[in-house]
Design a protein around this motif. Structure first.
Motif, PDB file in Angstrom:
ATOM      1  N   GLU A 223      -3.608  -2.254  -9.714  1.00 30.57           N
ATOM      2  CA  GLU A 223      -3.242  -1.457  -8.422  1.00 30.57           C
ATOM      3  C   GLU A 223      -4.003  -0.244  -7.942  1.00 30.57           C
ATOM      4  O   GLU A 223      -4.316  -0.004  -6.926  1.00 30.57           O
ATOM      5  CB  GLU A 223      -1.829  -1.070  -8.662  1.00 30.57           C
ATOM      6  CG  GLU A 223      -0.719  -2.172  -8.711  1.00 30.57           C
ATOM      7  CD  GLU A 223       0.562  -1.708  -9.133  1.00 30.57           C
ATOM      8  OE1 GLU A 223       1.425  -2.247  -8.689  1.00 30.57           O
ATOM      9  OE2 GLU A 223       0.788  -0.853  -9.968  1.00 30.57           O
ATOM     10  N   GLN A 224      -4.566   0.333  -8.872  1.00 30.52           N
ATOM     11  CA  GLN A 224      -5.536   1.590  -8.785  1.00 30.52           C
ATOM     12  C   GLN A 224      -6.646   1.022  -8.178  1.00 30.52           C
ATOM     13  O   GLN A 224      -7.128   1.623  -7.164  1.00 30.52           O
ATOM     14  CB  GLN A 224      -5.568   2.213 -10.009  1.00 30.52           C
ATOM     15  CG  GLN A 224      -4.394   3.142 -10.614  1.00 30.52           C
ATOM     16  CD  GLN A 224      -4.930   3.826 -11.798  1.00 30.52           C
ATOM     17  OE1 GLN A 224      -5.849   3.588 -12.435  1.00 30.52           O
ATOM     18  NE2 GLN A 224      -3.759   4.334 -12.467  1.00 30.52           N
ATOM     19  N   LEU A 225      -7.305  -0.094  -8.772  1.00 34.49           N
ATOM     20  CA  LEU A 225      -8.615  -0.606  -8.007  1.00 34.49           C
ATOM     21  C   LEU A 225      -8.267  -1.131  -6.689  1.00 34.49           C
ATOM     22  O   LEU A 225      -9.113  -0.874  -5.586  1.00 34.49           O
ATOM     23  CB  LEU A 225      -9.033  -1.809  -8.817  1.00 34.49           C
ATOM     24  CG  LEU A 225      -9.734  -1.219 -10.272  1.00 34.49           C
ATOM     25  CD1 LEU A 225     -10.162  -2.493 -11.153  1.00 34.49           C
ATOM     26  CD2 LEU A 225     -10.734  -0.405 -10.191  1.00 34.49           C
TER      27      LEU A 225
ATOM     28  N   MET B   7       0.984  -1.210  -0.073  1.00 34.19           N
ATOM     29  CA  MET B   7       0.055  -0.035   0.258  1.00 34.19           C
ATOM     30  C   MET B   7       0.864   1.040  -0.133  1.00 34.19           C
ATOM     31  O   MET B   7       0.527   2.229  -0.536  1.00 34.19           O
ATOM     32  CB  MET B   7      -0.926   0.028   1.302  1.00 34.19           C
ATOM     33  CG  MET B   7      -2.136  -1.034   1.252  1.00 34.19           C
ATOM     34  SD  MET B   7      -3.384  -0.398   0.145  1.00 34.19           S
ATOM     35  CE  MET B   7      -2.998  -0.687  -1.655  1.00 34.19           C
ATOM     36  N   THR B   8       1.923   1.334   0.806  1.00 38.92           N
ATOM     37  CA  THR B   8       2.782   2.315   1.118  1.00 38.92           C
ATOM     38  C   THR B   8       3.390   2.808  -0.444  1.00 38.92           C
ATOM     39  O   THR B   8       3.282   4.005  -0.980  1.00 38.92           O
ATOM     40  CB  THR B   8       3.976   2.239   2.009  1.00 38.92           C
ATOM     41  OG1 THR B   8       3.671   1.918   2.970  1.00 38.92           O
ATOM     42  CG2 THR B   8       4.922   3.477   1.874  1.00 38.92           C
ATOM     43  N   ARG B   9       3.655   1.690  -1.070  1.00 43.06           N
ATOM     44  CA  ARG B   9       4.334   2.043  -2.697  1.00 43.06           C
ATOM     45  C   ARG B   9       3.286   2.515  -3.582  1.00 43.06           C
ATOM     46  O   ARG B   9       3.561   3.547  -4.128  1.00 43.06           O
ATOM     47  CB  ARG B   9       4.744   0.878  -3.383  1.00 43.06           C
ATOM     48  CG  ARG B   9       5.581   1.028  -4.700  1.00 43.06           C
ATOM     49  CD  ARG B   9       5.864  -0.026  -5.389  1.00 43.06           C
ATOM     50  NE  ARG B   9       4.850  -1.125  -5.700  1.00 43.06           N
ATOM     51  CZ  ARG B   9       4.070  -0.879  -6.772  1.00 43.06           C
ATOM     52  NH1 ARG B   9       4.168   0.349  -7.549  1.00 43.06           N
ATOM     53  NH2 ARG B   9       3.112  -1.654  -7.213  1.00 43.06           N
TER      54      ARG B   9
ATOM     55  N   GLU C 248      -9.047   7.335   7.297  1.00 44.33           N
ATOM     56  CA  GLU C 248      -7.879   8.024   7.815  1.00 44.33           C
ATOM     57  C   GLU C 248      -6.831   7.874   6.770  1.00 44.33           C
ATOM     58  O   GLU C 248      -6.001   8.939   6.469  1.00 44.33           O
ATOM     59  CB  GLU C 248      -7.362   7.617   9.263  1.00 44.33           C
ATOM     60  CG  GLU C 248      -8.230   7.953  10.113  1.00 44.33           C
ATOM     61  CD  GLU C 248      -9.287   6.965  10.389  1.00 44.33           C
ATOM     62  OE1 GLU C 248      -9.604   6.012   9.485  1.00 44.33           O
ATOM     63  OE2 GLU C 248     -10.412   7.225  11.243  1.00 44.33           O
ATOM     64  N   LEU C 249      -6.629   6.828   6.211  1.00 44.06           N
ATOM     65  CA  LEU C 249      -5.531   6.630   5.094  1.00 44.06           C
ATOM     66  C   LEU C 249      -5.833   7.229   3.804  1.00 44.06           C
ATOM     67  O   LEU C 249      -4.973   7.802   3.412  1.00 44.06           O
ATOM     68  CB  LEU C 249      -5.352   4.882   4.976  1.00 44.06           C
ATOM     69  CG  LEU C 249      -4.572   4.681   4.118  1.00 44.06           C
ATOM     70  CD1 LEU C 249      -3.175   4.799   4.646  1.00 44.06           C
ATOM     71  CD2 LEU C 249      -4.556   3.214   3.815  1.00 44.06           C
ATOM     72  N   ASP C 250      -7.214   7.368   3.652  1.00 45.69           N
ATOM     73  CA  ASP C 250      -7.585   8.371   2.378  1.00 45.69           C
ATOM     74  C   ASP C 250      -7.153   9.984   2.496  1.00 45.69           C
ATOM     75  O   ASP C 250      -6.496  10.558   1.713  1.00 45.69           O
ATOM     76  CB  ASP C 250      -9.169   8.253   2.166  1.00 45.69           C
ATOM     77  CG  ASP C 250      -9.439   8.820   0.938  1.00 45.69           C
ATOM     78  OD1 ASP C 250      -8.794   8.717  -0.083  1.00 45.69           O
ATOM     79  OD2 ASP C 250     -10.597   9.163   0.911  1.00 45.69           O
TER      80      ASP C 250
END
Length: 125
Positions: free
Chosen positions: A16-18, A1-3, A29-31
């Motif tokens: 990856e986008q999906l 996810m970090t990458r 929060e991550l958003d």
């Protein structure tokens, strides 16, 4: 996810986008963090340091402790950060030289004095 968060969105594959959208939809929060990271990256790559105060305000409005810590650190030397995000000059070469001298010093720890360190720093390739 970090990458995926740190990558430019257009460089990600469709899968990856999906997957990233799915994770961000389930974690507000991550958003929010992803938005801040991407906006800062845009300021950095496009040399838009004048947008830093608005970015800091947006970071402070969210209830995320890690970006708050980063914002507090940036505030301590705001003018230098704005200059670093805006101006084309870099101290990377100097930083590399300092890093090399520190490495030499660590290698010689407790074995020799300043004179030998000076000679190694000046005469090494």
């Amino acid at each position: 996810m970090t990458r995926r968060i740190l990558s430019r969105p257009e460089t990600l594959t469709e899968i990856e986008q999906l997957r990233l959208k799915s994770v961000l939809a389930n974690c507000p929060e991550l958003d929010a963090l992803t938005g801040h990271v991407r906006l800062f990256a845009h300021m950095l790559t496009e040399r838009q340091g004048e947008r830093l105060p608005q970015w800091l305000d947006a970071v402070r409005q969210d209830d995320l402790p890690s970006p708050h810590t980063l914002a507090a650190g940036i505030d301590r030397d705001r003018d230098a950060v704005i200059a670093g995000l805006t101006l084309p000059w870099s101290s990377g070469v100097v930083g590399g030289r300092v890093n090399r001298i520190k490495m030499l010093k660590r290698q010689m720890f407790g074995r020799a004095g300043f004179q030998l360190l000076r000679k190694r720093a000046l005469f090494a390739p």
